[in-house]
Design a protein around this motif. Structure first.
Motif, mmCIF file in Angstrom:
data_model
loop_
_atom_site.group_PDB
_atom_site.id
_atom_site.type_symbol
_atom_site.label_atom_id
_atom_site.label_comp_id
_atom_site.label_asym_id
_atom_site.label_seq_id
_atom_site.Cartn_x
_atom_site.Cartn_y
_atom_site.Cartn_z
ATOM 1 N N ASN A 132 0.826 -1.199 0.000
ATOM 2 C CA ASN A 132 0.000 0.000 0.000
ATOM 3 C C ASN A 132 0.864 1.253 0.000
ATOM 4 N N TYR A 133 0.309 2.306 -0.566
ATOM 5 C CA TYR A 133 0.971 3.618 -0.613
ATOM 6 C C TYR A 133 2.338 3.510 -1.294
ATOM 7 N N VAL A 134 2.289 3.087 -2.552
ATOM 8 C CA VAL A 134 3.500 2.898 -3.347
ATOM 9 C C VAL A 134 3.491 3.922 -4.480
ATOM 10 N N VAL A 135 4.649 4.551 -4.711
ATOM 11 C CA VAL A 135 4.801 5.491 -5.823
ATOM 12 C C VAL A 135 5.952 5.021 -6.699
ATOM 13 N N ILE A 136 5.668 4.891 -7.988
ATOM 14 C CA ILE A 136 6.682 4.543 -8.981
ATOM 15 C C ILE A 136 6.771 5.707 -9.953
ATOM 16 N N ASN A 137 7.928 6.361 -10.015
ATOM 17 C CA ASN A 137 8.150 7.496 -10.915
ATOM 18 C C ASN A 137 9.275 7.163 -11.893
ATOM 19 N N PHE A 189 -1.819 3.134 -5.012
ATOM 20 C CA PHE A 189 -0.642 2.791 -5.798
ATOM 21 C C PHE A 189 -0.583 3.736 -6.990
ATOM 22 N N LYS A 190 0.574 4.365 -7.226
ATOM 23 C CA LYS A 190 0.694 5.321 -8.329
ATOM 24 C C LYS A 190 1.882 4.966 -9.215
ATOM 25 N N ILE A 191 1.623 4.880 -10.525
ATOM 26 C CA ILE A 191 2.670 4.674 -11.517
ATOM 27 C C ILE A 191 2.635 5.890 -12.427
ATOM 28 N N SER A 192 3.749 6.645 -12.463
ATOM 29 C CA SER A 192 3.736 7.885 -13.249
ATOM 30 C C SER A 192 5.055 8.120 -13.980
ATOM 31 N N VAL A 233 -8.836 1.433 -11.310
ATOM 32 C CA VAL A 233 -7.693 2.113 -11.919
ATOM 33 C C VAL A 233 -8.159 3.477 -12.433
ATOM 34 N N ILE A 234 -7.471 4.521 -12.010
ATOM 35 C CA ILE A 234 -7.775 5.884 -12.424
ATOM 36 C C ILE A 234 -6.688 6.333 -13.397
ATOM 37 N N LEU A 235 -7.091 6.727 -14.609
ATOM 38 C CA LEU A 235 -6.149 7.125 -15.653
ATOM 39 C C LEU A 235 -6.143 8.649 -15.789
ATOM 40 N N MET A 236 -4.939 9.258 -15.819
ATOM 41 C CA MET A 236 -4.821 10.705 -15.993
ATOM 42 C C MET A 236 -3.628 11.013 -16.896
ATOM 43 N N ASN A 237 -3.883 11.648 -18.027
ATOM 44 C CA ASN A 237 -2.831 12.168 -18.913
ATOM 45 C C ASN A 237 -1.852 11.116 -19.413
ATOM 46 N N ASN A 238 -2.346 9.926 -19.716
ATOM 47 C CA ASN A 238 -1.488 8.891 -20.290
ATOM 48 C C ASN A 238 -1.606 8.936 -21.805
ATOM 49 N N ILE A 239 -0.515 8.656 -22.497
ATOM 50 C CA ILE A 239 -0.512 8.557 -23.949
ATOM 51 C C ILE A 239 -0.320 7.084 -24.284
#
Length: 168
Positions: free
Chosen positions: A88-93, A115-118, A161-167
């Protein structure tokens, strides 16, 4: 590593937290990064920054929270280079999977939330970007550039899954 039955938290329960690793290369390992917490006490507050790993398996984490992976490059023949279970509470940049197999599921999540993948860029062919199970919640994909895939998402389609500004 051998799983054990959960025990009540006591003085003998290990606590692994506030671990920060940066500017390293991992080469020739069986597992590039392996994090195994306990059901009764997660590994907590771990960060990996500017890491290059070349290993048989990429990243595996279980029972961990508050983790950051920033600018991590993973090179592995594994068909699931990045696996998280009960995290939980994972960020991948800015993570890169180098030369993925065409059959790869790049990210596999089981029972994960928040969980965030950006800011990832993937142009080499692969099968699935993100595979997740029905117990996952609040998975955010933001500002990623993803090309040459067969399946973008693999899992239940119910707003997890929430999608924001993905190409894509």
């Amino acid at each position: 590593y051998h799983p054990t039955d959960p025990e009540p938290v006591s003085d003998r329960t290990p606590a692994f937290r506030d671990i920060h690793i940066s500017n390293i290369t991992i080469s020739g390992a069986k597992k590039g990064i392996a994090i195994y917490g306990l059901e009764e006490r997660n590994v907590d507050q771990v960060s990996f920054t500017d890491i290059y790993l070349q290993s048989e398996k990429g990243i595996i984490a279980q029972y961990a929270k508050n983790m950051l992976f920033d600018n991590v490059r993973v090179e592995t023949p594994s068909l699931t280079p990045v696996q998280f279970d009960k995290c939980n509470y994972v960020v991948i940049n800015g993570m890169q999977i180098v030369n993925p197999d065409k059959k790869s599921k790049l990210f596999e999540l089981k029972e994960c939330k928040d969980f965030k993948i950006s800011d990832c860029f993937f142009s080499e062919p692969f099968d699935t970007f993100l595979s997740y199970d029905e117990k996952c919640e609040k998975i955010y994909l933001t500002n990623n550039i993803i090309k040459n895939y067969n399946n973008f998402l693999e899992g239940s389609d119910d707003g997890k899954v929430i999608l924001m500004n993905n190409i894509k």
